[in-house]
Design a protein around this motif. Sequence first.
Motif, short mmCIF file in Angstrom:
data_model
loop_
_atom_site.label_atom_id
_atom_site.label_comp_id
_atom_site.label_asym_id
_atom_site.label_seq_id
_atom_site.Cartn_x
_atom_site.Cartn_y
_atom_site.Cartn_z
N LYS A 164 0.88 -0.68 -0.01
CA LYS A 164 0.46 -0.03 0.28
C LYS A 164 0.60 1.45 0.08
O LYS A 164 0.66 2.67 -0.49
CB LYS A 164 -0.89 -0.02 1.27
N HIS B 13 -6.65 1.02 -6.43
CA HIS B 13 -6.38 -0.37 -5.32
C HIS B 13 -7.53 -0.97 -5.66
O HIS B 13 -8.54 -1.04 -5.99
CB HIS B 13 -7.40 0.42 -4.18
N SER C 283 -10.91 -2.11 1.63
CA SER C 283 -10.32 -2.87 1.76
C SER C 283 -11.31 -4.33 2.87
O SER C 283 -12.43 -3.29 2.63
CB SER C 283 -9.31 -3.40 3.05
N LYS D 257 -12.51 -8.21 -3.44
CA LYS D 257 -11.78 -7.85 -4.68
C LYS D 257 -10.84 -9.24 -4.85
O LYS D 257 -10.71 -10.02 -6.00
CB LYS D 257 -10.77 -7.46 -4.62
N ASP E 99 -5.19 -7.15 -6.28
CA ASP E 99 -4.96 -5.57 -5.14
C ASP E 99 -5.17 -4.12 -5.59
O ASP E 99 -5.48 -3.28 -5.84
CB ASP E 99 -4.54 -6.18 -3.62
MN MN Z 1 -6.32 -4.45 -0.36
#
Ligand code: MN
Length: 627
Positions: free
Chosen positions: A247, A267, A289, A293, A314
């Motif tokens: 990230k 993302h 999040s 996904k 991701d």
């Molecule tokens: Mn993620």
Amino acid sequence: FYVVNEVVIKRLGHIPIHKGDFHLLPPKVQRFVAEKAELMRPRGIYICDGTQHEADEIIDKLVERGMLSPLKAYENNYICRTDPKDVARVESKTWMVTRDKYDTVCHTPDGVDPIMGHWMSPEDMSDELDSRFPGCMAGRIMYVVPFSMGPLGGPLSKIGVQLTDSNYVVISMRIMTRVTSEVFDIMGDQDFTRCIHSVGLPRPVKQKVINHWPCNPDRVFIAHRPPEREIWSFGSGYGGNSLLGKKCFALRIASNIAKDEGWLAEHMLIMGVSRPCGREHFIAAAFPSACGKTNLAMLQPTLPGWKVRCVGDDIAWMKFGADGRLYAINPEHGFFGVAPGTSDRTNPMAVATFQKDSIFTNVAETSDGHYYWEGLEDEIKDKNVEVTDWLGNPWKLGDAAPAAHPNSRFAAPARQCPIIHPDWESPQGVPIEAIIFGGRRPDGVPLVFETYGWNHGIYTGACLKSEATAAAEYKGKTVMHDPMAMRPFMGYNFGKYLDHWMKLNTAERKLPRIYHVNWFRKSRDTGKFLWPGFGDNIRVIDWIIRRLDGDVGIGQETPVGIVPTKGSLDLEGLGPVDWDELMSVPADYWKEDAVEVRKFIESQVGPDLPAPIRKEMDDQEARINAM
Ligand code: MN
Ligand code: GTP
Ligand code: SPV
């Protein structure tokens, strides 16, 4: 071999090199390593080469120490329990550092804290670093981890070097990124992102180390300096805080590089979907999040003849090619997926992926050497088996507390996924035809809709909301704004980010169409999910692809977008579905939503909002008010 400069030698002082050859590091890496070693004062330096042999050696050491234990039912699978205070990303302690505040955040009115981007001045950052990093690796080894995000040397790929005193981080980085000393050979004049990570607990330790997991939860601090391409992370060993390629680099730093270089760092998952006729379409999708996904990227279609192959689960780096199409690569090399809810029923391809060479963090464990978590209840064959929960305590089916932490994760090599796409490592990437946004929306938001065009799609992404999940420190099920699924990962001023997206629209380009989905709508009567989700989501993808093909008859306009006309989704073989509730666009809900969204956009983006996106907001509000 490179000559080592006098100053570098002086800085290294008497710190021994435990492994690797300092002379093989390019001079700028030598300087970086020496400077930081002088600051953090480890007892030794270990230069990683990324080989299996190296990983085996580190894993053996961790097993001996008790930080990892083998899950005996599998080949080379390990379980790791963290300090229970170090289980998720910590957004409140994650900062972007720029000279000008408004490079990071939007101009919000007095008294309104920006929620997108968390700004700190360089001076304040200096103070924070000074009170943490000097001597922070005392008594520990400093590992030097060279890695590539994206295929080595690819045109969209980027290089990083992470320094860390956590060997859990070393072996996890090796799964999640391409760690190899070849990075040093191809570096040349290229810049690299400097990643500095410490668990923040120098030896001798003053506080008790819980579960052999050193960390310093009260002192967590994660800062990014985009212009310098530099990341500092202190106090946490948990994934999103410590695996800095993910990230921190691939989204927060990379989105800055992407803005400068004219591409996108998002993302998003990337999937290839093949229809029964054999034609394949590539789709990217952004969900916040823990909103699906990984599951969508590996979907097992319940419609006959369809095939899904995973490119990434991701993060997507996307750039328009010379042919005007948008090409996407997955910069990662593994999956760091949510464990709970993952089973042979929901995501068999993920399960197949982590049968070997994987690390499980904060899951539960059975006495016969299997992992265990919520969602695997039916898969315990021997009912006498004993379960140890993520805290290390005995646990029984029916106990009130969950066996696994809700944000427990598996880290598994992507190449082990049985449906990994043959082109998943293509340096040029795959051409994206549709972008999907989505979140957990228990009320009001239809299963799927198509937006009215690029700008309306961007506006729809900017309005993304979702119920909070365990992936960050938030509690409860409140619906929160998560624009473009990037709220925790925004690297620069969100208004400029929207403007950047908008300006990608030039005449010679073939823009993907933009959709919104919601697998999580609940019945207003029963509170149950209205849609089965998982493999049946292919029915929605099928509709999207037919729309891409120009099938206009299957959609009808609503104020928020084009929803499926009744009966236009293939529901063959599904049980009863309450179509009307699932697809409805309730006026009461959307009128309230329009007021709330305007308030949010005005206060959070304000004068930074590009005029064409403001027009999308005005137009949509007018359509809703006419309902
Ligand atoms: Mn993620
Ligand atoms: P991050 O790795 O945090 O970015 O999460 P993610 O977006 O990859 O989410 P993931 O696919 O891991 O899913 C998170 C949780 O949502 C898991 O517990 C899944 O079982 C659940 N989930 C995923 N897809 C669906 C769906 O279609 N319907 C329902 N009801 N749950 C889903
Ligand atoms: C997320 O939270 O979106 C993740 C896990 O993918 S972490 O690497 O912790 O960010």
